[in-house]
Design a protein around this motif. Structure first.
Motif, PDB file in Angstrom:
ATOM      1  N   ASP A 112      29.788  38.940  30.351  1.00 37.25           N
ATOM      2  CA  ASP A 112      28.728  38.013  30.774  1.00 37.25           C
ATOM      3  C   ASP A 112      29.302  36.788  31.474  1.00 37.25           C
ATOM      4  O   ASP A 112      28.764  36.337  32.496  1.00 37.25           O
ATOM      5  N   ILE A 113      30.392  36.258  30.910  1.00 38.94           N
ATOM      6  CA  ILE A 113      30.996  35.055  31.500  1.00 38.94           C
ATOM      7  C   ILE A 113      31.479  35.347  32.921  1.00 38.94           C
ATOM      8  O   ILE A 113      31.198  34.600  33.856  1.00 38.94           O
ATOM      9  N   GLY A 118      30.443  35.774  39.364  1.00 40.49           N
ATOM     10  CA  GLY A 118      30.396  36.636  40.541  1.00 40.49           C
ATOM     11  C   GLY A 118      31.293  37.865  40.493  1.00 40.49           C
ATOM     12  O   GLY A 118      31.552  38.488  41.525  1.00 40.49           O
ATOM     13  N   PHE A 119      31.771  38.237  39.304  1.00 43.52           N
ATOM     14  CA  PHE A 119      32.611  39.436  39.186  1.00 43.52           C
ATOM     15  C   PHE A 119      31.741  40.670  38.923  1.00 43.52           C
ATOM     16  O   PHE A 119      30.668  40.572  38.341  1.00 43.52           O
ATOM     17  N   GLU A 120      32.248  41.832  39.370  1.00 37.22           N
ATOM     18  CA  GLU A 120      31.607  43.101  39.024  1.00 37.22           C
ATOM     19  C   GLU A 120      32.437  43.786  37.949  1.00 37.22           C
ATOM     20  O   GLU A 120      33.640  43.538  37.863  1.00 37.22           O
ATOM     21  N   VAL A 179      36.934  43.063  51.852  1.00 32.58           N
ATOM     22  CA  VAL A 179      36.926  41.933  50.920  1.00 32.58           C
ATOM     23  C   VAL A 179      35.501  41.351  50.900  1.00 32.58           C
ATOM     24  O   VAL A 179      34.732  41.609  51.819  1.00 32.58           O
ATOM     25  N   PRO A 180      35.108  40.547  49.934  1.00 36.73           N
ATOM     26  CA  PRO A 180      35.936  40.155  48.790  1.00 36.73           C
ATOM     27  C   PRO A 180      35.957  41.235  47.701  1.00 36.73           C
ATOM     28  O   PRO A 180      35.013  41.997  47.565  1.00 36.73           O
ATOM     29  N   VAL A 181      37.061  41.243  46.964  1.00 35.26           N
ATOM     30  CA  VAL A 181      37.166  42.071  45.758  1.00 35.26           C
ATOM     31  C   VAL A 181      37.123  41.111  44.581  1.00 35.26           C
ATOM     32  O   VAL A 181      37.894  40.142  44.547  1.00 35.26           O
ATOM     33  N   ARG A 182      36.228  41.333  43.658  1.00 41.09           N
ATOM     34  CA  ARG A 182      36.090  40.449  42.478  1.00 41.09           C
ATOM     35  C   ARG A 182      35.638  41.298  41.308  1.00 41.09           C
ATOM     36  O   ARG A 182      34.448  41.484  41.093  1.00 41.09           O
ATOM     37  N   THR A 204      42.904  46.798  23.304  1.00 42.86           N
ATOM     38  CA  THR A 204      41.938  46.671  24.397  1.00 42.86           C
ATOM     39  C   THR A 204      42.363  45.557  25.352  1.00 42.86           C
ATOM     40  O   THR A 204      42.787  44.499  24.901  1.00 42.86           O
ATOM     41  N   GLN A 205      42.273  45.851  26.625  1.00 41.96           N
ATOM     42  CA  GLN A 205      42.538  44.800  27.612  1.00 41.96           C
ATOM     43  C   GLN A 205      41.331  44.621  28.518  1.00 41.96           C
ATOM     44  O   GLN A 205      40.512  45.531  28.659  1.00 41.96           O
ATOM     45  N   ILE A 206      41.251  43.424  29.119  1.00 38.80           N
ATOM     46  CA  ILE A 206      40.307  43.248  30.218  1.00 38.80           C
ATOM     47  C   ILE A 206      41.112  42.746  31.409  1.00 38.80           C
ATOM     48  O   ILE A 206      41.790  41.725  31.337  1.00 38.80           O
ATOM     49  N   GLU A 207      41.061  43.557  32.460  1.00 34.65           N
ATOM     50  CA  GLU A 207      41.774  43.231  33.684  1.00 34.65           C
ATOM     51  C   GLU A 207      40.852  42.427  34.589  1.00 34.65           C
ATOM     52  O   GLU A 207      39.628  42.620  34.562  1.00 34.65           O
TER      53      GLU A 207
END
Ligand code: FA5
Length: 326
Positions: A112-113, A118-120, A179-182, A204-207
């Motif tokens: 959510d954050i 603006g990230f996917e 671009v952009p890649v987010r 667990t990771q979040i990239e």
């Protein structure tokens, strides 16, 4: 005949045999019907007498049969009601209610954050090729950096991913130079680490990955600080330490300050190495990017004061139930 029929009807045991008696005495081929049919053979004087007698008997038997029918039906109904009676005072069957696992809770909050910035959200496979997990990320063959992340191999070419960074490469390839890649990408990763209070062989990771024109280290710093304040509260202190990853240059490790435990490392990050961009089809002269990879268990441990990483995987209900109302 009347007496015989009355006796039979009164002592009959069930509805089915009663219906058989009805056919026997009153049916088309029944005995009484036979008498009425045979009336033609009687003399004119006898006919009305016998006729009215037979009709009387017929009427009486019919009445008797329907009384018995009603009483059988009533009995059946009351038996049925008795059997189906519900005791509303018995204790009910309660189905245990589950709750969202604390790791999924924290992943949702983190998503959510970043979606708010603006990230996917992207995904990638847990079984990876050596190319995506290492090669495309600038871990050269036989480079000692491969030992940084001791791996579970299936074959020399296939392994359980040791980090979520291969999703950086897969995303860049899929975007074909645009671009952009987010993006951010949450997922399971696997390492031949010995389990202890802060290490698990599966975690667990979040990239995160941002690529565009003019992306800078200060933007990385701003995004991370904003994330950390949202997840741990405003005023949380963060520090960057120089580090090394083959796929970022410069590279940093990020610690946050926990009043009880001191500085704790939660993620690795850096500016995407030009060679990684190039391999994935992006011109490093034109575009720059940053990336980060955070340990989700470590973040959940700090946020909720969990002292041992193994709690996430033992699935002790007493532990899991504490997150019901979070
Ligand atoms: C990496 O895995 C890099 N891919 C991170 C990265 C991404 C750097 C993008 C630069 C750019 P590292 O091995 O340090 O880095 O792991 C990242 C985080 O995962 C650590 O900060 C830590 O929070 C967590 N972590 C690492 N090993 C374990 C483990 N065995 N158990 C639990 N958490 C772990």
């Amino acid at each position: 005949l009347k007496e015989e029929a009355t006796e039979a009807i009164e002592t009959v045991a069930d509805l089915e045999s009663l219906r058989e008696l009805k056919v026997k005495y009153l049916g088309k081929k029944g005995e009484l019907t036979g008498i009425l049919r045979g009336m033609g053979k009687l003399s004119p004087e006898e006919r009305p007498v016998i006729g009215s007698l037979a009709n009387d008997i017929r009427g009486q038997l019919e009445e008797l049969i329907s009384e018995r029918e009603a009483s059988f039906e009533e009995k059946a109904l009351s038996e049925k009601l008795h059997l189906e009676k519900i005791d509303v005072t018995l204790p009910g069957i309660t189905h245990p209610v589950g709750s969202v696992h604390p790791l999924n809770l924290i992943i949702e909050q983190i998503e959510d954050i970043f979606v708010g910035m603006g990230f996917e959200v992207a995904e990638g496979p847990e079984i990876e090729t050596d190319y995506y997990n290492f090669e495309a990320l600038n871990f050269l063959k036989d480079h000692p950096a491969r030992d940084m992340q001791d791996s579970f191999y299936f074959t020399p070419e296939m392994l359980l991913r040791t980090h979520t960074s291969p999703v950086q490469v897969r995303t860049l390839e899929a975007k074909e130079g645009y671009v952009p890649v987010r993006i951010i990408c949450p997922g399971k990763v696997y390492r031949r680490d010995d389990d202890d209070a802060t290490h698990s062989h599966q975690f667990t990771q979040i990239e995160g990955l941002v690529v565009d024109r003019g992306v800078s280290m200060s933007e990385l710093n701003g995004v991370l600080l904003s994330f950390i304040e949202k997840i741990f509260g405003e005023g949380t202190e963060m520090r960057l330490r120089p580090s090394y990853f083959p796929f970022t240059e410069p590279s940093v490790e990020v610690d946050i300050y926990d009043p009880e435990r001191g500085w704790i490392e939660i993620l690795g990050a850096g500016m995407v190495h030009p060679r990684v961009l190039e391999k994935a089809g992006y011109n490093p002269e034109r575009y720059t990017g940053f990336a980060f990879g955070m340990g989700v268990e470590r973040i959940a441990m700090l946020k909720y004061g969990i002292e041992d990483i193994r709690h996430f995987y033992n699935n002790d209900l007493r532990f899991l139930r504490q997150f019901r109302s979070v």
